[in-house]
Write a protein that holds these residues in place. Structure first.
Motif, PDB file in Angstrom:
ATOM      1  N   ILE A  29       0.857  -1.184   0.000  1.00 45.80           N
ATOM      2  CA  ILE A  29       0.000   0.000   0.000  1.00 45.80           C
ATOM      3  C   ILE A  29       0.891   1.230   0.000  1.00 45.80           C
ATOM      4  O   ILE A  29       2.026   1.209   0.478  1.00 45.80           O
ATOM      5  N   GLY A  30       0.370   2.293  -0.567  1.00 47.08           N
ATOM      6  CA  GLY A  30       1.049   3.582  -0.550  1.00 47.08           C
ATOM      7  C   GLY A  30       0.151   4.583   0.146  1.00 47.08           C
ATOM      8  O   GLY A  30      -1.070   4.583  -0.036  1.00 47.08           O
ATOM      9  N   ARG A  31       0.761   5.418   0.966  1.00 47.87           N
ATOM     10  CA  ARG A  31       0.010   6.443   1.698  1.00 47.87           C
ATOM     11  C   ARG A  31       0.599   7.809   1.369  1.00 47.87           C
ATOM     12  O   ARG A  31       1.814   7.960   1.276  1.00 47.87           O
ATOM     13  N   PHE A  32      -0.297   8.796   1.216  1.00 45.60           N
ATOM     14  CA  PHE A  32       0.147  10.170   1.033  1.00 45.60           C
ATOM     15  C   PHE A  32      -0.975  11.123   1.387  1.00 45.60           C
ATOM     16  O   PHE A  32      -2.132  10.725   1.481  1.00 45.60           O
ATOM     17  N   GLN A  33      -0.601  12.376   1.640  1.00 41.53           N
ATOM     18  CA  GLN A  33      -1.594  13.390   1.925  1.00 41.53           C
ATOM     19  C   GLN A  33      -1.824  14.237   0.680  1.00 41.53           C
ATOM     20  O   GLN A  33      -0.895  14.509  -0.083  1.00 41.53           O
ATOM     21  N   LEU A  34      -3.078  14.640   0.509  1.00 48.54           N
ATOM     22  CA  LEU A  34      -3.481  15.478  -0.613  1.00 48.54           C
ATOM     23  C   LEU A  34      -4.074  16.765  -0.056  1.00 48.54           C
ATOM     24  O   LEU A  34      -4.920  16.719   0.841  1.00 48.54           O
ATOM     25  N   ALA A  35      -3.637  17.896  -0.587  1.00 47.72           N
ATOM     26  CA  ALA A  35      -4.148  19.195  -0.155  1.00 47.72           C
ATOM     27  C   ALA A  35      -5.142  19.733  -1.174  1.00 47.72           C
ATOM     28  O   ALA A  35      -4.859  19.751  -2.374  1.00 47.72           O
ATOM     29  N   THR A  36      -6.307  20.135  -0.693  1.00 48.11           N
ATOM     30  CA  THR A  36      -7.280  20.833  -1.524  1.00 48.11           C
ATOM     31  C   THR A  36      -7.488  22.222  -0.926  1.00 48.11           C
ATOM     32  O   THR A  36      -7.428  22.389   0.293  1.00 48.11           O
ATOM     33  N   ASN A  37      -7.708  23.218  -1.772  1.00 52.32           N
ATOM     34  CA  ASN A  37      -7.835  24.604  -1.324  1.00 52.32           C
ATOM     35  C   ASN A  37      -9.205  25.170  -1.654  1.00 52.32           C
ATOM     36  O   ASN A  37      -9.776  24.858  -2.695  1.00 52.32           O
ATOM     37  N   GLU A  38      -9.673  26.031  -0.775  1.00 45.81           N
ATOM     38  CA  GLU A  38     -10.882  26.806  -1.011  1.00 45.81           C
ATOM     39  C   GLU A  38     -10.487  28.271  -0.874  1.00 45.81           C
ATOM     40  O   GLU A  38      -9.867  28.656   0.125  1.00 45.81           O
ATOM     41  N   VAL A  39     -10.801  29.073  -1.871  1.00 48.57           N
ATOM     42  CA  VAL A  39     -10.462  30.492  -1.850  1.00 48.57           C
ATOM     43  C   VAL A  39     -11.756  31.291  -1.850  1.00 48.57           C
ATOM     44  O   VAL A  39     -12.661  31.029  -2.645  1.00 48.57           O
ATOM     45  N   TYR A  40     -11.845  32.252  -0.924  1.00 48.11           N
ATOM     46  CA  TYR A  40     -13.017  33.118  -0.869  1.00 48.11           C
ATOM     47  C   TYR A  40     -12.609  34.508  -0.379  1.00 48.11           C
ATOM     48  O   TYR A  40     -11.498  34.697   0.118  1.00 48.11           O
ATOM     49  N   ILE A  41     -13.515  35.458  -0.530  1.00 49.93           N
ATOM     50  CA  ILE A  41     -13.263  36.841  -0.118  1.00 49.93           C
ATOM     51  C   ILE A  41     -14.060  37.114   1.159  1.00 49.93           C
ATOM     52  O   ILE A  41     -15.274  36.898   1.200  1.00 49.93           O
ATOM     53  N   ASN A  42     -13.375  37.590   2.191  1.00 51.85           N
ATOM     54  CA  ASN A  42     -14.033  38.012   3.422  1.00 51.85           C
ATOM     55  C   ASN A  42     -14.785  39.307   3.123  1.00 51.85           C
ATOM     56  O   ASN A  42     -14.174  40.312   2.750  1.00 51.85           O
ATOM     57  N   LYS A  43     -16.118  39.295   3.271  1.00 55.27           N
ATOM     58  CA  LYS A  43     -16.938  40.441   2.856  1.00 55.27           C
ATOM     59  C   LYS A  43     -16.719  41.677   3.721  1.00 55.27           C
ATOM     60  O   LYS A  43     -16.901  42.794   3.239  1.00 55.27           O
ATOM     61  N   THR A  44     -16.327  41.502   4.976  1.00 57.88           N
ATOM     62  CA  THR A  44     -16.114  42.678   5.828  1.00 57.88           C
ATOM     63  C   THR A  44     -14.765  43.322   5.578  1.00 57.88           C
ATOM     64  O   THR A  44     -14.650  44.549   5.600  1.00 57.88           O
ATOM     65  N   THR A  45     -13.727  42.530   5.324  1.00 55.74           N
ATOM     66  CA  THR A  45     -12.380  43.096   5.138  1.00 55.74           C
ATOM     67  C   THR A  45     -11.936  43.114   3.678  1.00 55.74           C
ATOM     68  O   THR A  45     -10.894  43.677   3.374  1.00 55.74           O
ATOM     69  N   ASN A  46     -12.704  42.497   2.781  1.00 53.32           N
ATOM     70  CA  ASN A  46     -12.345  42.353   1.357  1.00 53.32           C
ATOM     71  C   ASN A  46     -11.024  41.613   1.183  1.00 53.32           C
ATOM     72  O   ASN A  46     -10.359  41.761   0.169  1.00 53.32           O
ATOM     73  N   GLU A  47     -10.659  40.822   2.168  1.00 52.35           N
ATOM     74  CA  GLU A  47      -9.412  40.074   2.131  1.00 52.35           C
ATOM     75  C   GLU A  47      -9.637  38.714   1.478  1.00 52.35           C
ATOM     76  O   GLU A  47     -10.639  38.043   1.722  1.00 52.35           O
ATOM     77  N   LYS A  48      -8.686  38.326   0.630  1.00 52.22           N
ATOM     78  CA  LYS A  48      -8.744  37.014  -0.017  1.00 52.22           C
ATOM     79  C   LYS A  48      -8.234  35.965   0.985  1.00 52.22           C
ATOM     80  O   LYS A  48      -7.116  36.047   1.474  1.00 52.22           O
ATOM     81  N   ILE A  49      -9.072  34.971   1.274  1.00 47.51           N
ATOM     82  CA  ILE A  49      -8.748  33.935   2.253  1.00 47.51           C
ATOM     83  C   ILE A  49      -8.599  32.595   1.530  1.00 47.51           C
ATOM     84  O   ILE A  49      -9.449  32.224   0.728  1.00 47.51           O
ATOM     85  N   THR A  50      -7.517  31.884   1.821  1.00 51.11           N
ATOM     86  CA  THR A  50      -7.309  30.539   1.289  1.00 51.11           C
ATOM     87  C   THR A  50      -7.333  29.564   2.452  1.00 51.11           C
ATOM     88  O   THR A  50      -6.571  29.712   3.408  1.00 51.11           O
ATOM     89  N   SER A  51      -8.210  28.581   2.348  1.00 51.93           N
ATOM     90  CA  SER A  51      -8.339  27.553   3.380  1.00 51.93           C
ATOM     91  C   SER A  51      -7.922  26.218   2.772  1.00 51.93           C
ATOM     92  O   SER A  51      -8.423  25.828   1.720  1.00 51.93           O
TER      93      SER A  51
END
Length: 146
Positions: A29-51
């Motif tokens: 077996i092989g094991r590894f981690q995979l990263a997925t990103n969600e990008v959105y804009i904070n409506k109060t600060t207009n800051e781009k957030i990446t989760s």
């Protein structure tokens, strides 16, 4: 509806190289981690957030060997699979839990080895032979779809 469905589809980037584990009888077996990103804009600060969300993936046997051969940290991959939770006893006696994606199909989207060699690595699907390549789905010129 009486049936259930346990299916996951992810596109993301490898967080590290594949870690292989070999067993008696030739299985692995092989094991590894995979990263997925969600990008959105904070409506109060207009800051781009990446989760970023991290997923623990498991591939088996021939599929694991292919992933180990062609993939490395930072490569992009499409995977399909099912969610599986398990638990075990650690050496200190505590119970540990994890949730993993048991990969059933995958397609390499971009690899460092591919870009270094300037050649294409064919898409790989396991265990069924599903091919998303539009070249193989070409209809004859005189075959109308209606």
């Amino acid at each position: 509806m009486n049936g259930t469905l346990n299916k996951v589809m992810l596109i993301g980037f490898l967080g590290d190289d594949i870690k292989m584990h070999y067993f008696d009888g030739g299985n692995c077996i092989g094991r590894f981690q995979l990263a997925t990103n969600e990008v959105y804009i904070n409506k109060t600060t207009n800051e781009k957030i990446t989760s970023t969300e991290w997923h623990n993936l498991v591939v088996r046997n021939k599929a694991a060997e292919l992933c180990e051969k062609y993939l490395s940290k930072g490569d992009k991959i499409y995977v399909e699979g099912r969610i599986k939770s398990r638990q075990w006893q650690s050496e200190d006696g505590s119970t540990k839990h994890t949730t993993e994606i048991q990969v059933t199909e995958f397609t390499f989207l971009s690899t460092k080895k591919d870009s270094e060699n300037n050649k294409q690595i064919p898409a790989v699907d396991v265990p069924k032979n599903t091919n998303f390549d539009s070249e193989n789905n070409v209809l004859p010129i005189n075959d109308l779809p209606f």
